[in-house]
Write a protein that holds these residues in place. Structure first.
Motif, PDB file in Angstrom:
ATOM      1  N   PHE A 244     -66.693  16.138  22.979  1.00  0.00           N
ATOM      2  CA  PHE A 244     -66.438  17.291  22.129  1.00  0.00           C
ATOM      3  C   PHE A 244     -66.208  16.842  20.689  1.00  0.00           C
ATOM      4  O   PHE A 244     -65.479  15.882  20.431  1.00  0.00           O
ATOM      5  CB  PHE A 244     -65.226  18.068  22.635  1.00  0.00           C
ATOM      6  N   ALA A 245     -66.838  17.563  19.759  1.00  0.00           N
ATOM      7  CA  ALA A 245     -66.794  17.179  18.348  1.00  0.00           C
ATOM      8  C   ALA A 245     -65.558  17.750  17.659  1.00  0.00           C
ATOM      9  O   ALA A 245     -65.282  18.949  17.758  1.00  0.00           O
ATOM     10  CB  ALA A 245     -68.046  17.665  17.635  1.00  0.00           C
ATOM     11  N   LEU A 246     -64.831  16.884  16.951  1.00  0.00           N
ATOM     12  CA  LEU A 246     -63.719  17.339  16.128  1.00  0.00           C
ATOM     13  C   LEU A 246     -64.262  17.917  14.826  1.00  0.00           C
ATOM     14  O   LEU A 246     -65.197  17.364  14.242  1.00  0.00           O
ATOM     15  CB  LEU A 246     -62.782  16.169  15.817  1.00  0.00           C
ATOM     16  N   PRO A 247     -63.711  19.022  14.337  1.00  0.00           N
ATOM     17  CA  PRO A 247     -64.159  19.596  13.065  1.00  0.00           C
ATOM     18  C   PRO A 247     -64.023  18.595  11.916  1.00  0.00           C
ATOM     19  O   PRO A 247     -63.161  17.713  11.936  1.00  0.00           O
ATOM     20  CB  PRO A 247     -63.231  20.794  12.878  1.00  0.00           C
ATOM     21  N   PHE A 248     -64.862  18.768  10.913  1.00  0.00           N
ATOM     22  CA  PHE A 248     -64.957  17.784   9.837  1.00  0.00           C
ATOM     23  C   PHE A 248     -63.718  17.703   8.956  1.00  0.00           C
ATOM     24  O   PHE A 248     -63.332  16.623   8.530  1.00  0.00           O
ATOM     25  CB  PHE A 248     -66.153  18.126   8.929  1.00  0.00           C
ATOM     26  N   THR A 249     -63.101  18.844   8.657  1.00  0.00           N
ATOM     27  CA  THR A 249     -62.182  18.900   7.514  1.00  0.00           C
ATOM     28  C   THR A 249     -60.718  19.103   7.872  1.00  0.00           C
ATOM     29  O   THR A 249     -59.920  19.448   7.011  1.00  0.00           O
ATOM     30  CB  THR A 249     -62.621  20.044   6.581  1.00  0.00           C
TER      31      THR A 249
END
Length: 344
Positions: free
Chosen positions: A312-317
């Motif tokens: 699962f990808a963590l949000p960028f910001t």
């Protein structure tokens, strides 16, 4: 109720490694701390993105080399290294070196195509060879052959007091089976399968030409990629696929964090309603909410039901504290709800 998938076997996460240009060390240190946390929480894998000429990890192999010395169990991956920026022989040496340092935990993910903004960056990247560079799947094939131990030269032996090998050194025998291709199209899925790679599929897919009668729904498109990949892989249905949606559990989040996460997903929602740009890229909505709700949405996702491992990808910001909360909830709430058990 939707048909539930098999229990989730491998749970991983993906981070961009964002940093402040005026203080890059702090951001890189944060990334390493997050990977260490992931190991303590029992995650099976931690993956890093790349961002050339931006304020995110530009050298994922170097970051993962550091991570090998601060972890002992968790698998370490790249999702993905765009090979248009790389020399396959030099990259093969770097990957093998890090895999040796990790004790065989490296999972390199790669992709092909010209570098982003190629016309602007070519004078610095390929000042003399830009027109001759091959950015096709041939570049991946070169990397695969070199990592798997195919000869890099027709010379080996002793010259003077130096000993030369005809293949990349160090050679890490298991690394060739842990190479992943990051693909967003049917063509890429088929190529990855035919070449015996593992397959990374993320929160963006290519919507094929409507004239071809292709599926229009994101989950159905992604499912067609997974099935095409496995249909052309020597291992068939056992071929490894990892899904990388943006999934943000809010079980232990503060009210402020929940508001931030919901605003983030809401701002990105318009790009999910129709294919974007000439390449017709279609994005998946970000999933935000308490774990029981997220589990129901994932079980309703046709492509998720086809896989047993995710990153699962963590949000960028987001901030470091947000990533700590999200990872903790993934490992202690959502993962177990999906049938996953933390690694010991």
């Amino acid at each position: 109720m939707p048909v539930e998938s098999e229990p989730l076997r491998k749970l991983g996460f993906l981070t961009i490694g964002l940093f402040d240009g005026d203080d890059p060390r702090r951001g890189h240190e944060s990334t390493l701390e997050i990977i260490e946390l992931g190991e303590r929480l029992g995650f099976d894998s931690a993956w890093v993105r790349h961002r050339h000429l931006q304020y995110g990890i530009s050298s994922p192999v170097a970051v993962l080399a550091a991570a090998t010395q601060r972890t002992s169990r968790i698998e370490l991956g790249t999702a993905v290294i765009p090979l248009g920026w790389e020399n396959p022989l030099r990259l093969a040496e770097d990957l093998a070196t890090v895999d040796i340092l990790s004790g065989g935990r490296l999972n390199p993910g790669v992709s092909v195509g010209p570098p982003t903004h190629f016309e602007q960056v070519a004078p610095a990247l390929y000042p003399d060879t830009a027109e001759a560079e091959d950015f096709s799947h041939t570049r991946v094939r070169r990397l695969l052959d070199l990592v798997r131990g195919e000869p890099a030269t027709d010379f080996s032996g002793v010259k003077g007091i130096e000993v030369f090998s005809d293949r990349v050194q160090p050679h890490s025998p298991g690394l060739g089976g842990r190479l992943w291709y990051g693909g967003a199209s049917l063509r890429s899925a088929r190529w990855a399968g035919e070449n015996g790679m593992n397959f990374l599929t993320s929160s963006v897919v290519k919507a094929e030409d409507p004239a071809e009668g292709a599926a229009r729904d994101f989950a159905e498109i992604q499912l067609s990629h997974i099935r095409t990949f496995r249909a052309h892989h020597p291992d068939g249905g056992r071929a490894r696929v990892s899904q990388g949606l943006v999934v943000i559990p809010t079980d232990s989040a503060t009210a402020e964090q929940r508001a931030k996460y919901e605003a983030y997903a809401r701002a990105r929602l318009p790009r999910t309603t129709a294919p974007q740009g000439p390449a017709r890229m279609l994005f998946s909505p970000d999933l935000v909410g308490p774990s029981p709700e997220l589990a129901a949405r994932l079980h309703a996702h046709a492509a998720f039901r086809e896989v047993d491992e995710v990153a699962f990808a963590l949000p960028f910001t987001f901030d470091h504290a947000d990533y700590v909360q999200i990872l903790t909830d993934l490992a202690t709430h959502l993962g177990p709800t999906l049938g996953w058990r933390p690694a010991g």
